[in-house]
Write an enzyme that holds these catalytic residues in place. Structure first.
Site, PDB file in Angstrom:
ATOM      1  N   GLY A   1       0.727  -1.176  -0.087  1.00 37.19           N
ATOM      2  CA  GLY A   1       0.052  -0.077  -0.130  1.00 37.19           C
ATOM      3  C   GLY A   1       0.982   1.343  -0.006  1.00 37.19           C
ATOM      4  O   GLY A   1       2.018   1.219   0.284  1.00 37.19           O
TER       5      GLY A   1
ATOM      6  N   GLN B   1       3.502   9.757   1.050  1.00 33.22           N
ATOM      7  CA  GLN B   1       4.696   9.071   0.623  1.00 33.22           C
ATOM      8  C   GLN B   1       5.400   9.472  -0.553  1.00 33.22           C
ATOM      9  O   GLN B   1       6.601   9.151  -0.745  1.00 33.22           O
ATOM     10  CB  GLN B   1       4.702   7.704   0.951  1.00 33.22           C
TER      11      GLN B   1
ATOM     12  N   CYS C   1       7.445  -0.336   6.665  1.00 33.30           N
ATOM     13  CA  CYS C   1       6.913   0.802   5.879  1.00 33.30           C
ATOM     14  C   CYS C   1       7.867   1.198   4.727  1.00 33.30           C
ATOM     15  O   CYS C   1       8.995   1.259   5.135  1.00 33.30           O
ATOM     16  CB  CYS C   1       6.531   2.084   6.811  1.00 33.30           C
ATOM     17  N   LEU C   2       7.413   1.530   3.502  1.00 27.32           N
ATOM     18  CA  LEU C   2       8.285   1.657   2.380  1.00 27.32           C
ATOM     19  C   LEU C   2       9.110   3.095   2.848  1.00 27.32           C
ATOM     20  O   LEU C   2      10.109   3.487   2.388  1.00 27.32           O
ATOM     21  CB  LEU C   2       7.671   2.166   1.158  1.00 27.32           C
TER      22      LEU C   2
ATOM     23  N   HIS D   1      -2.987   1.347   8.196  1.00 25.99           N
ATOM     24  CA  HIS D   1      -1.626   1.811   8.032  1.00 25.99           C
ATOM     25  C   HIS D   1      -1.680   3.086   7.067  1.00 25.99           C
ATOM     26  O   HIS D   1      -0.978   4.177   7.576  1.00 25.99           O
ATOM     27  CB  HIS D   1      -0.794   0.581   7.530  1.00 25.99           C
ATOM     28  N   GLU D   2      -2.264   3.150   6.012  1.00 27.54           N
ATOM     29  CA  GLU D   2      -2.280   4.010   5.115  1.00 27.54           C
ATOM     30  C   GLU D   2      -2.911   5.203   5.269  1.00 27.54           C
ATOM     31  O   GLU D   2      -2.627   6.310   4.868  1.00 27.54           O
ATOM     32  CB  GLU D   2      -2.633   3.374   3.422  1.00 27.54           C
TER      33      GLU D   2
ATOM     34  N   HIS E   1      -0.939   7.234   7.577  1.00 28.57           N
ATOM     35  CA  HIS E   1      -0.031   8.157   6.681  1.00 28.57           C
ATOM     36  C   HIS E   1      -0.692   9.364   6.367  1.00 28.57           C
ATOM     37  O   HIS E   1      -0.042  10.571   6.543  1.00 28.57           O
ATOM     38  CB  HIS E   1       0.365   7.384   5.540  1.00 28.57           C
TER      39      HIS E   1
HETATM   40 NI    NI Z   1       3.831   2.984   5.257  1.00 28.38          NI
END
Ligand code: NI
Length: 176
Positions: A46, A51, A88-89, A130-131, A134
């Site tokens: 995701g 991000q 997380c990316l 999670h998204e 963000h």
């Molecule tokens: Ni993340």
């Protein structure tokens, strides 16, 4: 479509609150498509607009059976509690067990601007929460009781993500 650079670490945009999308225009559709390409090639499960440096409330999900592009998503109902491992990316190499609600209902707009509701559990519920976090400038590390719960695996190892697939029945791995 294009792959977008993913912001990492302490970049300030990761800590800001994204603004609601007023109108689903061509720029938003393009952002959704670019984010979808980006999450696929990362690879991740995701991605939220923060991000990729855009403060608008847009997320994409790329799970095996769930490919979603959501605008203005919000959790309107949550129940239960479950602990799952997350990464997380934007925090490459960092992982932790995170406790969150188990089942959620999310309200959002689809890419054609239509209101939709989504009931989710398991991995999908996890990635959605999670998204959506963000979009409010919240990272998974903020959900930990103690920073000692965070662990690190060098992200440049190609098998780094795979090495975290342990306890297949009890724990799941999330990188989003
Ligand atoms: Ni993340």
């Amino acid at each position: 479509m294009a792959t977008l650079p993913i912001l990492t670490g302490d970049h300030p945009v990761l800590r800001q609150k994204a603004k609601k999308v007023g109108k689903v225009d061509k720029a938003i559709l393009r952002l959704l498509d670019d984010m979808t390409e980006t999450v696929q090639s990362a690879p991740g499960l995701g991605l939220a607009a923060n991000q990729v440096g855009r403060l608008v409330r847009v997320i994409v999900i790329w799970l095996d059976e769930h490919h979603l592009q959501l605008i203005n998503p919000e959790v309107v109902r949550a129940e239960g509690e479950v602990t799952m491992e997350e990464g997380c990316l934007s925090l490459p190499g960092y992982w932790a067990d995170v406790r969150r609600p188990e089942k959620i209902t999310v309200r959002a707009l689809s890419r054609n601007g239509k209101p939709m509701r989504l009931n989710a559990n398991g991995m999908l519920a996890r990635v959605l929460q999670h998204e959506i976090d963000h979009l409010d400038g919240i990272l998974f590390v903020d959900r930990l009781d103690s920073i000692d719960q965070l662990h690190y695996t060098a992200p440049d190892r190609e098998d780094a993500a795979d090495s975290h697939v342990r306890e297949p029945m009890g724990t799941a791995v999330l990188q989003s």
